[in-house]
Write a protein that holds these residues in place. Structure first.
Motif, PDB file in Angstrom:
ATOM      1  N   TYR A  31       0.887  -1.230   0.061  1.00 27.11           N
ATOM      2  CA  TYR A  31       0.107   0.008  -0.024  1.00 27.11           C
ATOM      3  C   TYR A  31       0.922   1.200   0.077  1.00 27.11           C
ATOM      4  O   TYR A  31       2.274   1.243   0.191  1.00 27.11           O
ATOM      5  CB  TYR A  31      -0.954   0.142   1.229  1.00 27.11           C
ATOM      6  CG  TYR A  31      -0.227  -0.136   2.589  1.00 27.11           C
ATOM      7  CD1 TYR A  31      -0.161   1.326   3.201  1.00 27.11           C
ATOM      8  CD2 TYR A  31      -0.030  -1.337   2.976  1.00 27.11           C
ATOM      9  CE1 TYR A  31       0.377   1.220   4.427  1.00 27.11           C
ATOM     10  CE2 TYR A  31       0.735  -1.250   4.286  1.00 27.11           C
ATOM     11  CZ  TYR A  31       0.933   0.027   4.913  1.00 27.11           C
ATOM     12  OH  TYR A  31       1.325   0.015   6.267  1.00 27.11           O
ATOM     13  N   GLN A  32       0.233   2.279  -0.400  1.00 23.78           N
ATOM     14  CA  GLN A  32       1.048   3.746  -0.367  1.00 23.78           C
ATOM     15  C   GLN A  32       0.403   4.598   0.712  1.00 23.78           C
ATOM     16  O   GLN A  32      -0.880   4.678   0.629  1.00 23.78           O
ATOM     17  CB  GLN A  32       0.872   4.050  -1.738  1.00 23.78           C
ATOM     18  CG  GLN A  32       1.763   5.189  -2.114  1.00 23.78           C
ATOM     19  CD  GLN A  32       1.649   5.652  -3.523  1.00 23.78           C
ATOM     20  OE1 GLN A  32       0.648   5.962  -4.113  1.00 23.78           O
ATOM     21  NE2 GLN A  32       2.980   5.625  -4.096  1.00 23.78           N
ATOM     22  N   THR A  33       1.376   5.411   0.972  1.00 23.42           N
ATOM     23  CA  THR A  33       0.564   6.438   2.186  1.00 23.42           C
ATOM     24  C   THR A  33       0.979   7.804   1.560  1.00 23.42           C
ATOM     25  O   THR A  33       2.073   7.891   0.945  1.00 23.42           O
ATOM     26  CB  THR A  33       1.043   6.350   3.455  1.00 23.42           C
ATOM     27  OG1 THR A  33       2.361   6.229   3.594  1.00 23.42           O
ATOM     28  CG2 THR A  33       0.269   5.033   4.236  1.00 23.42           C
ATOM     29  N   ASN A  34       0.140   9.040   1.806  1.00 17.67           N
ATOM     30  CA  ASN A  34       0.740  10.236   1.377  1.00 17.67           C
ATOM     31  C   ASN A  34       0.659  10.895   2.750  1.00 17.67           C
ATOM     32  O   ASN A  34      -0.419  11.195   3.209  1.00 17.67           O
ATOM     33  CB  ASN A  34      -0.473  10.757   0.411  1.00 17.67           C
ATOM     34  CG  ASN A  34       0.042  12.253  -0.064  1.00 17.67           C
ATOM     35  OD1 ASN A  34       0.959  12.808   0.281  1.00 17.67           O
ATOM     36  ND2 ASN A  34      -0.754  12.641  -0.964  1.00 17.67           N
ATOM     37  N   ARG A  35       1.803  11.388   3.098  1.00 22.74           N
ATOM     38  CA  ARG A  35       2.089  12.213   4.235  1.00 22.74           C
ATOM     39  C   ARG A  35       2.484  13.562   4.077  1.00 22.74           C
ATOM     40  O   ARG A  35       3.878  13.725   3.563  1.00 22.74           O
ATOM     41  CB  ARG A  35       2.970  11.563   5.311  1.00 22.74           C
ATOM     42  CG  ARG A  35       2.932  12.196   6.607  1.00 22.74           C
ATOM     43  CD  ARG A  35       3.905  11.395   7.535  1.00 22.74           C
ATOM     44  NE  ARG A  35       3.639  12.174   8.840  1.00 22.74           N
ATOM     45  CZ  ARG A  35       4.190  11.426  10.101  1.00 22.74           C
ATOM     46  NH1 ARG A  35       4.752  10.331  10.112  1.00 22.74           N
ATOM     47  NH2 ARG A  35       4.212  12.167  11.011  1.00 22.74           N
ATOM     48  N   TYR A  36       1.933  14.470   3.994  1.00 17.19           N
ATOM     49  CA  TYR A  36       2.281  15.982   3.740  1.00 17.19           C
ATOM     50  C   TYR A  36       2.866  16.013   2.134  1.00 17.19           C
ATOM     51  O   TYR A  36       3.925  16.781   2.032  1.00 17.19           O
ATOM     52  CB  TYR A  36       3.542  16.381   4.830  1.00 17.19           C
ATOM     53  CG  TYR A  36       2.661  16.447   6.076  1.00 17.19           C
ATOM     54  CD1 TYR A  36       1.945  17.210   6.546  1.00 17.19           C
ATOM     55  CD2 TYR A  36       3.378  15.540   7.211  1.00 17.19           C
ATOM     56  CE1 TYR A  36       1.297  17.158   7.835  1.00 17.19           C
ATOM     57  CE2 TYR A  36       2.949  15.368   8.472  1.00 17.19           C
ATOM     58  CZ  TYR A  36       1.971  16.467   8.775  1.00 17.19           C
ATOM     59  OH  TYR A  36       1.316  16.251  10.039  1.00 17.19           O
ATOM     60  N   HIS A  38       4.310  13.734   0.311  1.00 22.40           N
ATOM     61  CA  HIS A  38       5.364  12.779   0.375  1.00 22.40           C
ATOM     62  C   HIS A  38       4.741  11.400   0.227  1.00 22.40           C
ATOM     63  O   HIS A  38       4.210  10.862   1.177  1.00 22.40           O
ATOM     64  CB  HIS A  38       6.307  12.839   1.196  1.00 22.40           C
ATOM     65  CG  HIS A  38       7.125  14.211   1.404  1.00 22.40           C
ATOM     66  ND1 HIS A  38       7.903  14.639   0.440  1.00 22.40           N
ATOM     67  CD2 HIS A  38       6.983  15.012   2.047  1.00 22.40           C
ATOM     68  CE1 HIS A  38       8.319  15.775   0.585  1.00 22.40           C
ATOM     69  NE2 HIS A  38       7.921  16.211   1.773  1.00 22.40           N
ATOM     70  N   LEU A  39       4.985  10.755  -1.009  1.00 23.13           N
ATOM     71  CA  LEU A  39       4.302   9.521  -1.018  1.00 23.13           C
ATOM     72  C   LEU A  39       5.288   8.586  -0.668  1.00 23.13           C
ATOM     73  O   LEU A  39       6.568   8.455  -0.743  1.00 23.13           O
ATOM     74  CB  LEU A  39       3.952   9.181  -2.676  1.00 23.13           C
ATOM     75  CG  LEU A  39       3.016   9.940  -3.228  1.00 23.13           C
ATOM     76  CD1 LEU A  39       2.860   9.467  -4.716  1.00 23.13           C
ATOM     77  CD2 LEU A  39       1.638   9.607  -2.496  1.00 23.13           C
ATOM     78  N   HIS A  40       4.975   7.313   0.164  1.00 17.99           N
ATOM     79  CA  HIS A  40       5.835   6.539   0.635  1.00 17.99           C
ATOM     80  C   HIS A  40       4.986   5.206   0.374  1.00 17.99           C
ATOM     81  O   HIS A  40       3.853   4.725   0.887  1.00 17.99           O
ATOM     82  CB  HIS A  40       6.068   6.791   2.301  1.00 17.99           C
ATOM     83  CG  HIS A  40       6.755   5.608   2.901  1.00 17.99           C
ATOM     84  ND1 HIS A  40       8.161   5.597   2.345  1.00 17.99           N
ATOM     85  CD2 HIS A  40       6.777   4.698   3.702  1.00 17.99           C
ATOM     86  CE1 HIS A  40       8.792   4.687   3.174  1.00 17.99           C
ATOM     87  NE2 HIS A  40       7.891   4.093   3.849  1.00 17.99           N
ATOM     88  N   ASN A  41       5.758   4.218  -0.219  1.00 13.87           N
ATOM     89  CA  ASN A  41       5.311   2.803  -0.387  1.00 13.87           C
ATOM     90  C   ASN A  41       5.887   1.880   0.744  1.00 13.87           C
ATOM     91  O   ASN A  41       6.831   2.017   1.183  1.00 13.87           O
ATOM     92  CB  ASN A  41       5.977   2.118  -1.645  1.00 13.87           C
ATOM     93  CG  ASN A  41       5.286   2.759  -2.794  1.00 13.87           C
ATOM     94  OD1 ASN A  41       4.163   2.999  -3.047  1.00 13.87           O
ATOM     95  ND2 ASN A  41       6.208   3.174  -4.029  1.00 13.87           N
ATOM     96  N   HIS A  42       4.702   0.921   0.952  1.00  8.44           N
ATOM     97  CA  HIS A  42       4.949   0.123   2.142  1.00  8.44           C
ATOM     98  C   HIS A  42       5.058  -1.224   1.628  1.00  8.44           C
ATOM     99  O   HIS A  42       4.167  -1.605   0.864  1.00  8.44           O
ATOM    100  CB  HIS A  42       4.004   0.169   3.347  1.00  8.44           C
ATOM    101  CG  HIS A  42       3.815   1.697   3.909  1.00  8.44           C
ATOM    102  ND1 HIS A  42       4.776   1.940   4.963  1.00  8.44           N
ATOM    103  CD2 HIS A  42       3.282   2.595   3.521  1.00  8.44           C
ATOM    104  CE1 HIS A  42       4.493   3.073   5.333  1.00  8.44           C
ATOM    105  NE2 HIS A  42       3.525   3.857   4.352  1.00  8.44           N
ATOM    106  N   SER A  43       6.158  -2.127   1.999  1.00  8.41           N
ATOM    107  CA  SER A  43       6.293  -3.397   1.632  1.00  8.41           C
ATOM    108  C   SER A  43       5.280  -4.443   2.080  1.00  8.41           C
ATOM    109  O   SER A  43       4.737  -4.075   3.222  1.00  8.41           O
ATOM    110  CB  SER A  43       7.699  -3.801   1.699  1.00  8.41           C
ATOM    111  OG  SER A  43       7.771  -4.188   3.040  1.00  8.41           O
TER     112      SER A  43
END
Length: 90
Positions: A31-36, A38-43
């Motif tokens: 899944y992917q999160t968007n924090r401020y 900045h996209l971050h992919n989680h394995s």
């Protein structure tokens, strides 16, 4: 109905394919999160490790991992139909 030897061969192949697919899912993005902005992919491994925490919040999807393991364990028992039902539930 498959002969016992054929059923065992198919069962081993499907169990092996299931384990390989599970292991591959651990290294792929889950899944992917968007924090401020900045996209971050989680394995998948991160989701697998942190998944049980979600059970406390009512997110039961992680329980499919336990059901899959139980299904793989039951595939060689005389009641192999239960293994099939558990695999479908997972």
């Amino acid at each position: 109905m498959l002969a016992p030897a054929s059923r065992n061969k198919v069962s081993r192949w499907l169990a092996g394919a299931s384990v390989v697919a599970f292991l591959v899912s651990l290294v792929l993005p889950a899944y992917q999160t968007n924090r401020y902005g900045h996209l971050h992919n989680h394995s998948g491994l991160e989701a697998f490790i942190l998944g049980p925490i979600g059970l406390f919040a009512g997110h039961i999807s992680w329980a499919a991992n336990a059901v899959l393991v139980l299904s793989l364990a039951k595939r060689t028992s005389p009641h192999y139909g239960l293994s099939f039902v558990l695999a479908l539930l997972a």
